[in-house]
Design a protein around this motif. Structure first.
Motif, PDB file in Angstrom:
ATOM      1  N   LEU A 202       0.815  -1.215   0.000  1.00 59.15           N
ATOM      2  CA  LEU A 202       0.000   0.000   0.000  1.00 59.15           C
ATOM      3  C   LEU A 202       0.849   1.266   0.000  1.00 59.15           C
ATOM      4  CD1 LEU A 202      -2.709  -0.951   2.666  1.00 59.15           C
ATOM      5  CD2 LEU A 202      -2.805  -1.259   0.180  1.00 59.15           C
ATOM      6  N   ALA A 203       1.918   1.259   0.767  1.00 62.91           N
ATOM      7  CA  ALA A 203       2.750   2.454   0.931  1.00 62.91           C
ATOM      8  C   ALA A 203       4.116   2.044   1.441  1.00 62.91           C
ATOM      9  CB  ALA A 203       2.088   3.433   1.905  1.00 62.91           C
ATOM     10  N   LEU A 204       5.095   2.944   1.294  1.00 65.71           N
ATOM     11  CA  LEU A 204       6.429   2.742   1.856  1.00 65.71           C
ATOM     12  C   LEU A 204       6.535   3.575   3.131  1.00 65.71           C
ATOM     13  CD1 LEU A 204       8.807   2.796  -1.250  1.00 65.71           C
ATOM     14  CD2 LEU A 204       7.359   0.961  -0.369  1.00 65.71           C
ATOM     15  N   ILE A 205       6.842   2.917   4.240  1.00 67.26           N
ATOM     16  CA  ILE A 205       6.958   3.584   5.531  1.00 67.26           C
ATOM     17  C   ILE A 205       8.341   4.229   5.632  1.00 67.26           C
ATOM     18  CG2 ILE A 205       7.058   3.204   8.030  1.00 67.26           C
ATOM     19  CD1 ILE A 205       5.072   0.861   7.553  1.00 67.26           C
ATOM     20  N   THR A 206       8.368   5.514   5.988  1.00 67.40           N
ATOM     21  CA  THR A 206       9.641   6.223   6.116  1.00 67.40           C
ATOM     22  C   THR A 206       9.951   6.643   7.550  1.00 67.40           C
ATOM     23  OG1 THR A 206       8.603   8.366   5.638  1.00 67.40           O
ATOM     24  CG2 THR A 206       9.459   7.104   3.762  1.00 67.40           C
ATOM     25  N   GLU A 207       8.966   6.531   8.431  1.00 68.29           N
ATOM     26  CA  GLU A 207       9.169   6.927   9.829  1.00 68.29           C
ATOM     27  C   GLU A 207       8.097   6.259  10.671  1.00 68.29           C
ATOM     28  OE1 GLU A 207       9.948  11.215  10.674  1.00 68.29           O
ATOM     29  OE2 GLU A 207       8.217  11.013  12.005  1.00 68.29           O
ATOM     30  N   ALA A 208       8.467   5.807  11.874  1.00 66.98           N
ATOM     31  CA  ALA A 208       7.515   5.155  12.760  1.00 66.98           C
ATOM     32  C   ALA A 208       7.618   5.728  14.162  1.00 66.98           C
ATOM     33  CB  ALA A 208       7.764   3.649  12.800  1.00 66.98           C
ATOM     34  N   THR A 209       6.481   6.033  14.750  1.00 67.53           N
ATOM     35  CA  THR A 209       6.411   6.462  16.144  1.00 67.53           C
ATOM     36  C   THR A 209       5.938   5.274  16.956  1.00 67.53           C
ATOM     37  OG1 THR A 209       5.868   8.722  15.471  1.00 67.53           O
ATOM     38  CG2 THR A 209       5.405   8.105  17.760  1.00 67.53           C
ATOM     39  N   LEU A 210       6.819   4.764  17.809  1.00 69.01           N
ATOM     40  CA  LEU A 210       6.598   3.497  18.500  1.00 69.01           C
ATOM     41  C   LEU A 210       6.233   3.720  19.961  1.00 69.01           C
ATOM     42  CD1 LEU A 210       9.726   1.639  17.081  1.00 69.01           C
ATOM     43  CD2 LEU A 210       7.418   1.751  16.092  1.00 69.01           C
ATOM     44  N   LYS A 211       5.321   2.910  20.458  1.00 66.15           N
ATOM     45  CA  LYS A 211       4.932   2.968  21.865  1.00 66.15           C
ATOM     46  C   LYS A 211       5.902   2.143  22.698  1.00 66.15           C
ATOM     47  CE  LYS A 211       1.496   0.521  23.587  1.00 66.15           C
ATOM     48  NZ  LYS A 211       0.140   0.023  23.883  1.00 66.15           N
ATOM     49  N   LEU A 212       6.441   2.742  23.746  1.00 63.48           N
ATOM     50  CA  LEU A 212       7.429   2.073  24.595  1.00 63.48           C
ATOM     51  C   LEU A 212       6.764   1.531  25.866  1.00 63.48           C
ATOM     52  CD1 LEU A 212      10.391   4.601  24.303  1.00 63.48           C
ATOM     53  CD2 LEU A 212       9.791   2.672  22.797  1.00 63.48           C
ATOM     54  N   THR A 213       7.392   0.504  26.429  1.00 66.39           N
ATOM     55  CA  THR A 213       6.919  -0.135  27.660  1.00 66.39           C
ATOM     56  C   THR A 213       8.060  -0.145  28.671  1.00 66.39           C
ATOM     57  OG1 THR A 213       5.417  -1.544  26.392  1.00 66.39           O
ATOM     58  CG2 THR A 213       5.955  -2.256  28.631  1.00 66.39           C
ATOM     59  N   PRO A 214       7.789   0.193  29.938  1.00 67.57           N
ATOM     60  CA  PRO A 214       8.852   0.135  30.956  1.00 67.57           C
ATOM     61  C   PRO A 214       9.379  -1.289  31.128  1.00 67.57           C
ATOM     62  CG  PRO A 214       6.977   1.389  31.758  1.00 67.57           C
ATOM     63  CD  PRO A 214       6.531   0.721  30.491  1.00 67.57           C
ATOM     64  N   LEU A 215      10.679  -1.399  31.278  1.00 69.69           N
ATOM     65  CA  LEU A 215      11.273  -2.710  31.555  1.00 69.69           C
ATOM     66  C   LEU A 215      10.776  -3.231  32.895  1.00 69.69           C
ATOM     67  CD1 LEU A 215      14.951  -2.047  30.452  1.00 69.69           C
ATOM     68  CD2 LEU A 215      13.445  -3.798  29.482  1.00 69.69           C
ATOM     69  N   PRO A 216      10.443  -4.517  32.993  1.00 68.17           N
ATOM     70  CA  PRO A 216      10.025  -5.067  34.280  1.00 68.17           C
ATOM     71  C   PRO A 216      11.189  -5.089  35.265  1.00 68.17           C
ATOM     72  CG  PRO A 216      10.298  -6.822  32.681  1.00 68.17           C
ATOM     73  CD  PRO A 216      10.447  -5.533  31.927  1.00 68.17           C
ATOM     74  N   ALA A 217      10.864  -4.990  36.541  1.00 67.18           N
ATOM     75  CA  ALA A 217      11.906  -4.976  37.572  1.00 67.18           C
ATOM     76  C   ALA A 217      12.588  -6.328  37.694  1.00 67.18           C
ATOM     77  CB  ALA A 217      11.311  -4.563  38.916  1.00 67.18           C
ATOM     78  N   ALA A 218      11.841  -7.389  37.455  1.00 68.18           N
ATOM     79  CA  ALA A 218      12.405  -8.735  37.633  1.00 68.18           C
ATOM     80  C   ALA A 218      11.691  -9.706  36.699  1.00 68.18           C
ATOM     81  CB  ALA A 218      12.253  -9.184  39.087  1.00 68.18           C
ATOM     82  N   LYS A 219      12.324 -10.843  36.506  1.00 67.09           N
ATOM     83  CA  LYS A 219      11.789 -11.863  35.606  1.00 67.09           C
ATOM     84  C   LYS A 219      12.155 -13.233  36.152  1.00 67.09           C
ATOM     85  CE  LYS A 219      12.185 -10.965  31.266  1.00 67.09           C
ATOM     86  NZ  LYS A 219      12.766 -10.737  29.923  1.00 67.09           N
ATOM     87  N   ARG A 220      11.288 -14.194  35.922  1.00 71.09           N
ATOM     88  CA  ARG A 220      11.576 -15.562  36.337  1.00 71.09           C
ATOM     89  C   ARG A 220      11.287 -16.505  35.173  1.00 71.09           C
ATOM     90  NH1 ARG A 220      10.178 -17.371  42.370  1.00 71.09           N
ATOM     91  NH2 ARG A 220      11.588 -15.582  42.585  1.00 71.09           N
ATOM     92  N   VAL A 221      12.226 -17.426  34.923  1.00 66.20           N
ATOM     93  CA  VAL A 221      12.111 -18.373  33.825  1.00 66.20           C
ATOM     94  C   VAL A 221      11.782 -19.750  34.386  1.00 66.20           C
ATOM     95  CG1 VAL A 221      13.253 -19.394  31.829  1.00 66.20           C
ATOM     96  CG2 VAL A 221      13.767 -17.041  32.480  1.00 66.20           C
ATOM     97  N   LEU A 222      10.777 -20.391  33.799  1.00 67.50           N
ATOM     98  CA  LEU A 222      10.260 -21.669  34.291  1.00 67.50           C
ATOM     99  C   LEU A 222      10.219 -22.670  33.146  1.00 67.50           C
ATOM    100  CD1 LEU A 222       7.164 -19.963  35.934  1.00 67.50           C
ATOM    101  CD2 LEU A 222       9.320 -20.477  37.101  1.00 67.50           C
ATOM    102  N   ARG A 223      10.265 -23.951  33.503  1.00 68.60           N
ATOM    103  CA  ARG A 223      10.190 -24.997  32.486  1.00 68.60           C
ATOM    104  C   ARG A 223       9.327 -26.134  32.983  1.00 68.60           C
ATOM    105  NH1 ARG A 223      15.569 -28.071  30.768  1.00 68.60           N
ATOM    106  NH2 ARG A 223      14.969 -29.539  32.414  1.00 68.60           N
TER     107      ARG A 223
END
Length: 458
Positions: A202-223
């Motif tokens: 449809l069109a060629l994108i030349t610029e994007a305004t992106l929504k940012l998200t705060p990094l989480p304070a902690a993360k845990r990986v499970l299996r």
């Protein structure tokens, strides 16, 4: 076919040395990760929005096909110039124009690499949610073109949910802005979401305004490992029905684990299936979050539940997922890789049905992917040199798509339609929807110069 001299002269006026008609260089820009290939007549390397405007208007005046390209990581042939013409590679249009943590946004050019953006955002305490496996070397423009995401989509969404606005040039040569610099807006049609996933038709994108998200304070990986794929698929439904939404929920079937173990070593478990789960948030919240997910994961067929205690164990738990793609590529370089999606509650039926299809067509099928939103990568490991498998592959693929659609699913979650799946689109969309899409295409690109032969079927 060589460019007509007037068109070549016009492109040289716009791009100077950033124009190539050398056959060897053009060939390099004629293929992507689908392993499909076609040679363009020329390659140009835009560096400004104004150059893109001039490029589109020039190609329209000459009725010459124009294909936008990021870094070629697409798996559906979406950037293969099947009609020749001009490829516009956006690799040099790679500036981060604005980082604005106060308003939780970033403004970037399409050639910025996903991984480079994440690196720039991390010291500010933010990230952009889409995280394809290819993030170190795929571009933001490519992510937008196919609405490509990754594991974090299950909690944080895909590019359509994480893009505020775009600057673009339609196939008509008209330049415009779509969207907002705010997180809310209700002013007219949503052209931003329309362009995302349109694969440059449809069109060629030349610029994007992106929504940012705060990094989480902690993360845990499970299996969690299971005795069979049906038990693991049922556990996914239970996990997604409880209040804690994982930031990643990956599924690997028995064949995927076997191949990954062969490639990645004994750190990868022997099991009928495995779920790899991440939860994030405040550190005090994570023990309760893990308990909630563990209760949902428990049930018939659970073999083992593990939680990573340190960074080394995190790497160990992710080893299977990271080892899988190289393993598949080494044993089946011509594999068919589809990224189908079904409602999460239908995952057990999807996995069971894929097993039956594999047995019927005698083609190994390896399944893994982003189970938290029902997005499973279905890999048909057929050998083209085997006449029986080569003959059976088209029917096997069609049966996979029929199963997905019967389960209220869709043909692609993040790879897009491109060249290789467009013939199946009428199975997924009704005739009126397809006709409306064709009219939209004609409105944006009246002469059909943008990425012809992709997405919409003839």
């Amino acid at each position: 076919m060589a460019l007509a001299p007037p068109l070549r002269a016009s492109l040289a006026d716009i791009f100077g040395a950033a124009l190539s008609t050398d056959p060897a260089e053009c060939l390099v820009y004629g293929y992507d990760n689908s392993r499909r290939q076609a040679a363009p007549d020329a390659v140009v390397f835009p560096q400004t929005h104004e150059q893109v405007v001039a490029l589109v208007r020039t190609c329209r005046a000459a009725r010459t096909p124009l294909v936008a390209r990021g870094r070629g990581t697409n798996t559906t042939g979406a950037t293969v110039p099947v009609a020749g013409g001009v490829v516009a590679s956006f690799e040099r249009m790679n500036r981060v124009l604005r980082l604005d943590p106060a308003n939780r946004l970033a403004v970037v050019e399409p050639g910025v690499l996903n991984g480079d953006l994440q690196t720039a955002l991390k010291p500010l305490g933010f990230f952009w949610a889409p995280d394809p496996t290819s993030s170190p070397y795929c571009s933001i423009g490519g992510n937008l073109a196919c609405n490509s995401a990754g594991p974090r989509t299950v909690k944080y969404g895909a590019p359509r949910e994480n893009t505020l606005g775009l600057r673009a040039v339609a196939g008509s040569g008209e330049e415009f802005r779509a969207g907002y610099y705010t997180s809310k807006g209700a002013t007219g049609y949503d052209l931003t979401r329309l362009l995302i996933g349109a694969e440059g038709t449809l069109a060629l994108i030349t610029e994007a305004t992106l929504k940012l998200t705060p990094l989480p304070a902690a993360k845990r990986v499970l299996r969690a490992t299971y005795s069979g794929i049906e038990a693991a698929a049922a556990a996914v439904s239970r996990i997604m029905a409880q209040p804690v939404t994982p930031c990643a929920l990956e599924f690997l079937d028995d064949e995927a684990l076997r191949l990954a173990r062969r490639h990645g070593g004994e750190a990868i478990p022997v099991a009928g299936a495995m779920l790899l789960i991440e939860v994030d948030g405040e550190a005090d919240f994570l023990p309760a979050a893990e308990q909630s997910v563990a209760r949902a994961a428990a049930g018939e067929g659970l073999l083992e539940w593990r939680s990573a205690a340190n960074a080394a164990e995190v790497d160990s738990l992710w080893a299977a997922r990271k080892a899988l793609s190289p393993a598949l590529r080494s044993i089946a370089p011509m594999k068919i890789n589809e990224d189908v999606v079904v409602p999460v509650s239908r995952l057990p039926q999807l996995i069971a049905g894929l097993k039956q299809i594999s047995e019927k067509y005698k083609i190994p099928i390896v399944n893994f992917g982003h189970a938290g939103n029902g997005n499973i990568h279905v890999n048909l490991l057929y050998r083209p040199e085997d006449p029986a498998q080569a003959a059976a592959a088209p029917g096997c693929l069609a049966a996979v798509f029929d199963l997905v659609l019967a389960l209220d699913g869709t043909l692609s979650g993040e790879h897009g339609i491109g060249l290789v799946k467009r013939e199946f689109l009428p199975r997924a969309l009704d005739p009126v929807s397809l006709e409306l899409m064709r009219r939209i295409k004609a409105q944006f690109d009246p002469d059909g110069i943008l990425n012809p032969g992709k997405l919409l079927p003839d």
